[in-house]
Enzyme design. Structure first.
Site, PDB file in Angstrom:
ATOM      1  N   ASP A 104       0.844  -1.197   0.000  1.00 56.57           N
ATOM      2  CA  ASP A 104       0.000   0.000   0.000  1.00 56.57           C
ATOM      3  C   ASP A 104       0.884   1.254   0.000  1.00 56.57           C
ATOM      4  O   ASP A 104       2.066   1.203   0.342  1.00 56.57           O
ATOM      5  CB  ASP A 104      -0.892  -0.016   1.245  1.00 56.57           C
ATOM      6  CG  ASP A 104      -2.102   0.886   1.113  1.00 56.57           C
ATOM      7  OD1 ASP A 104      -2.367   1.377  -0.002  1.00 56.57           O
ATOM      8  OD2 ASP A 104      -2.794   1.094   2.125  1.00 56.57           O
ATOM      9  N   HIS A 110      -8.756  -1.561  -8.949  1.00 57.52           N
ATOM     10  CA  HIS A 110      -8.801  -0.574  -7.868  1.00 57.52           C
ATOM     11  C   HIS A 110      -7.885   0.617  -8.123  1.00 57.52           C
ATOM     12  O   HIS A 110      -8.307   1.777  -8.002  1.00 57.52           O
ATOM     13  CB  HIS A 110      -8.427  -1.257  -6.542  1.00 57.52           C
ATOM     14  CG  HIS A 110      -8.236  -0.322  -5.401  1.00 57.52           C
ATOM     15  ND1 HIS A 110      -9.222   0.559  -4.993  1.00 57.52           N
ATOM     16  CD2 HIS A 110      -7.171  -0.119  -4.575  1.00 57.52           C
ATOM     17  CE1 HIS A 110      -8.774   1.260  -3.966  1.00 57.52           C
ATOM     18  NE2 HIS A 110      -7.541   0.871  -3.694  1.00 57.52           N
TER      19      HIS A 110
END
Length: 469
Positions: A191, A325
């Site tokens: 992330d 995403h």
């Protein structure tokens, strides 16, 4: 209007807003201001030297990051000892500002209304919301650092100062995942790679989106609402907190039940390919737009390459689905950098909760709460988080104008964070050999348990407008 960075601005901006506080541990304390004195006792504490010395500025973060870089250079790739640090930031809801006498309109209707009032339009399943986020809340305190020891010591000092002036209504203990999972969220994907570079402050890496400082900071160049805001809003930002549960065993089961090309790749590799196409990156962080068929950890670890792509070639979904995403939330060449930049947000969240247990994996069912304490900053919600969630992630038609085999194609929901008020969703393009096919997503793998919107004021306003002598 000044152009940043200036020493005054970097000293005036709270540390997490544009540069992100370095951390391994972060506690979030949600509070109401206590007493019947209109916050007078609270304001006196906030205005004290002891309190303000605990608040971390962007200049502090910049200096500490330089120390980290020097430490890494000193150890030249060997195990680098962590530098002890702790940092504190604070922000307030609209009701908190009202109580403290700051009643001017900040020019952000979503902030004024509060996140709970917008939960339905954000796609949340409102019954899933925790009670703490449905009730009144005045503020949030972020305490971050290198270890639980550092964070707890600073938290204790801070709470002793505040004493009975606040009531804690909720607390979240965030912690970076252990070992090789450091920097990865609970589904296992790396992330924080695609944060924007703020013009004049951060030198952009190849492929990194650049945004004007006013996209994140009020009253700075690029703030589209600067003319309507009160003077004291300058160098402030809107902090979004979202408490996102992640159903990891259920997500893993979905991947294993729907592997891509199992006869060629096998179940495990086929499941990992499916997950990579849902996210747009492999677990290592390598982008599928560059390496569409297999992971490349070396690429993932190279900051000169791991963000250097734009979805322009190929033009179909062979490499990356239109609804992946990272494509839904940062469409790059699908819209063009100039159109993406105003919708930039700075994400600074952290995982919470334990690792998945063997029993949960065996039963393919979540029994312990874990997820992401999602935090992001922007100068206005209708361009930032709310726009991204509603107009991009939750919009089956976005990215607009796409075709498959010459026919108009709706990409579907962002399979990770796209929401439909608890209902089943569809996403398209996961199978590169059947790009017009839709995949049913019967389960919401990321569940919003609530959140709130906060104004992160400048240090000068915290000291002189909110704090009193």
């Amino acid at each position: 209007m000044s152009v940043i960075p200036t020493p005054v601005d970097l000293t005036d901006v709270q540390g997490d807003v544009i540069l992100q506080i370095p951390k391994r541990v972060e506690n979030f304390i949600f509070f109401t201001i206590a007493g019947n004195d209109q916050g007078a006792a609270f304001r006196k504490v906030v205005g004290s030297q002891a309190f303000m010395e605990l608040i971390t500025s962007a200049a502090n973060v910049q200096a500490f990051r330089q120390k980290i870089s020097a430490q890494k250079a000193l150890f030249q790739g060997n195990i680098v000892p962590l530098l002890p640090n702790s940092a504190v930031n604070i922000a307030f809801t609209q009701s908190g500002l009202n109580l403290l006498g700051l009643t001017d309109n900040l020019g952000d209707p979503a902030f004024t209304a509060g996140q709970f009032q917008h939960a339905q339009q954000l796609g949340d399943n409102v019954p899933d919301w925790l009670p703490a986020f449905k009730g009144d809340m005045h503020g949030i305190i972020l305490i971050a650092g290198d270890s639980e020891v550092s964070v707890l010591a600073t938290e204790t000092k801070l709470l002793l100062l505040l004493g009975p002036t606040i009531n804690q209504v909720f607390k979240v203990n965030g912690v970076v995942r252990p070992g090789a999972e450091k920097g990865h969220e609970h589904f296992g994907y790396r992330d924080g790679i695609s944060s924007p570079a703020v013009k004049g402050i951060v030198a952009p890496l190849p492929g990194q989106q650049v945004c004007d400082p006013g996209v994140l900071l009020m009253g700075q160049p690029g703030d589209t609402s600067a003319a309507t805001r009160p003077v004291w809003a300058k160098n402030g930002s809107i902090l979004v907190y979202r408490h996102l549960d992640q159903l990891v065993p259920e997500f893993d089961k979905f991947k294993h039940d729907n592997p891509l090309f199992p006869l060629d790749l096998g179940i495990e590799k086929g499941a990992e390919l499916l997950g990579a196409r849902m996210f747009g990156r492999w677990k290592s962080g390598a982008p599928i737009d560059i390496t569409p068929t297999q992971d490349d950890p070396v690429l993932a670890d190279d900051p000169q390459r791991n963000n250097n792509f734009d979805f322009s070639k190929p033009t179909d979904q062979t490499s990356c689905p239109f609804a992946a995403h990272i494509r839904k939330t940062n469409p790059r060449s699908d819209l063009g950098s100039a159109k993406v930049a105003p919708h930039s947000i700075n994400r600074t969240g952290i995982p919470f909760g334990p690792e998945v247990t063997p029993l949960e994996r065996l039963n393919n069912k979540t029994s312990l709460e874990r997820g992401l304490a999602f935090v992001c900053y922007q100068s206005i919600l209708s361009n930032g988080f709310e726009f991204m969630q509603q107009s991009w992630a939750n919009n089956p038609g976005f990215i607009f104008g796409k075709t498959v085999n010459g026919q108009p194609f709706n990409p579907g929901f962002d399979a990770i964070i796209g929401q439909k008020n608890g209902q089943a969703r569809e996403t398209g393009g996961l199978d590169p050999k059947a790009q017009g096919a839709n995949t049913n997503l019967p389960t919401q793998f990321v569940i919003s348990k609530g959140g709130a919107y906060f104004f992160s004021p400048s240090l000068s306003v915290l000291r002189t407008r909110i704090g009193t002598a």
